[in-house]
Design a protein around this motif. Structure first.
Motif, short mmCIF file in Angstrom:
data_model
loop_
_atom_site.label_atom_id
_atom_site.label_comp_id
_atom_site.label_asym_id
_atom_site.label_seq_id
_atom_site.Cartn_x
_atom_site.Cartn_y
_atom_site.Cartn_z
N GLY A 70 1.04 -0.79 0.52
CA GLY A 70 0.41 0.44 -0.31
C GLY A 70 1.39 1.36 0.12
N SER A 71 0.37 2.53 -0.41
CA SER A 71 1.06 3.35 0.28
C SER A 71 0.88 4.12 1.35
N GLY A 72 1.98 5.49 1.17
CA GLY A 72 2.33 5.60 2.50
C GLY A 72 0.87 5.75 3.29
N LEU A 73 -0.03 6.94 2.19
CA LEU A 73 -1.26 7.35 2.80
C LEU A 73 -2.86 6.14 3.55
N SER A 74 -2.05 5.15 2.82
CA SER A 74 -3.07 4.22 3.05
C SER A 74 -2.70 3.41 4.24
N VAL A 92 -3.99 -7.63 5.96
CA VAL A 92 -3.56 -8.26 4.54
C VAL A 92 -4.34 -8.03 3.63
N THR A 93 -5.09 -7.17 3.50
CA THR A 93 -5.29 -6.94 1.65
C THR A 93 -5.02 -5.50 1.61
N ARG A 94 -4.45 -4.60 2.21
CA ARG A 94 -3.80 -2.82 1.91
C ARG A 94 -2.92 -3.41 1.00
N GLY A 95 -3.01 -2.63 -0.16
CA GLY A 95 -2.68 -2.50 -1.43
C GLY A 95 -2.86 -3.68 -2.15
N VAL A 96 -3.41 -4.24 -1.97
CA VAL A 96 -4.09 -5.93 -3.15
C VAL A 96 -5.17 -4.82 -3.30
N GLU A 110 0.39 -2.92 -5.25
CA GLU A 110 1.39 -1.79 -4.30
C GLU A 110 2.05 -1.83 -2.82
N ILE A 111 3.17 -1.90 -3.34
CA ILE A 111 4.27 -2.36 -2.77
C ILE A 111 4.99 -1.33 -2.49
#
Length: 167
Positions: A70-74, A92-96, A110-111
């Motif tokens: 995920g992004s810095g904001l997320s 677990v699902t952040r950035g996917v 997003e990594i």
């Protein structure tokens, strides 16, 4: 219950057809009993987007060089949400993001990578790991895995979780 397979020998007199004819006769008799020959074909399995997202998120995090998803904001909002009961989307699902069809799926990740690693190699390893895990666990064909590198974790950076104002 007795095992009748031991009593049937191919080509033995009185034991009915042998070889392909026996296989066809057995398939026909199974079908005539009211069901499909393959129990796995009786019904439909649907897999939710969130299931594929969890599998992909865990598989991506297993790759060396991936610091976070995920992004810095997320990640900041996620850290706050994680502290609130029932806060929504899990870490677990952040950035996917997954789009799941009947037989195929596409993924966007997003990594954040660690400083000093080869981004191209990390991205390749993430793709391989994610595709392997999702296809093995779901049976879906992964048509694409798009990876966006949103940040680099520097060695002297502190984790970006917001400080609590409470003491």
């Amino acid at each position: 219950m007795s095992d009748t397979t031991a009593q049937r020998r191919p080509g033995a007199p009185g034991n009915g057809p042998s070889g392909e004819a026996a296989d066809q006769a057995q398939k026909t008799s199974v079908t005539k009993r009211g069901g499909a020959a393959d129990p796995g074909g009786r019904g439909r399995t649907t897999i939710a987007d969130g299931v594929v997202e969890k599998i992909a998120g865990l598989a991506a995090r297993d790759v060396m060089g991936v610091h976070a998803m995920g992004s810095g904001l997320s990640r900041t909002f996620g850290a706050v949400r994680d502290r609130v009961p029932g806060g929504g989307k899990s870490a677990v699902t952040r950035g996917v993001k997954a789009e799941v069809g009947e037989v195929q799926t596409a993924l966007d990740l997003e990594i954040v990578v660690e400083y000093g690693v080869s981004i191209a190699e990390v991205a390749r390893d993430v793709r391989e790991n994610v595709i392997s895990a999702v296809e093995r666990m779901t049976g879906l064909q992964v048509v694409e895995v798009n990876i966006a590198v949103s940040d680099v974790k520097l060695p002297d950076d502190e984790d970006e979780e917001p400080e609590s104002r409470l003491q």
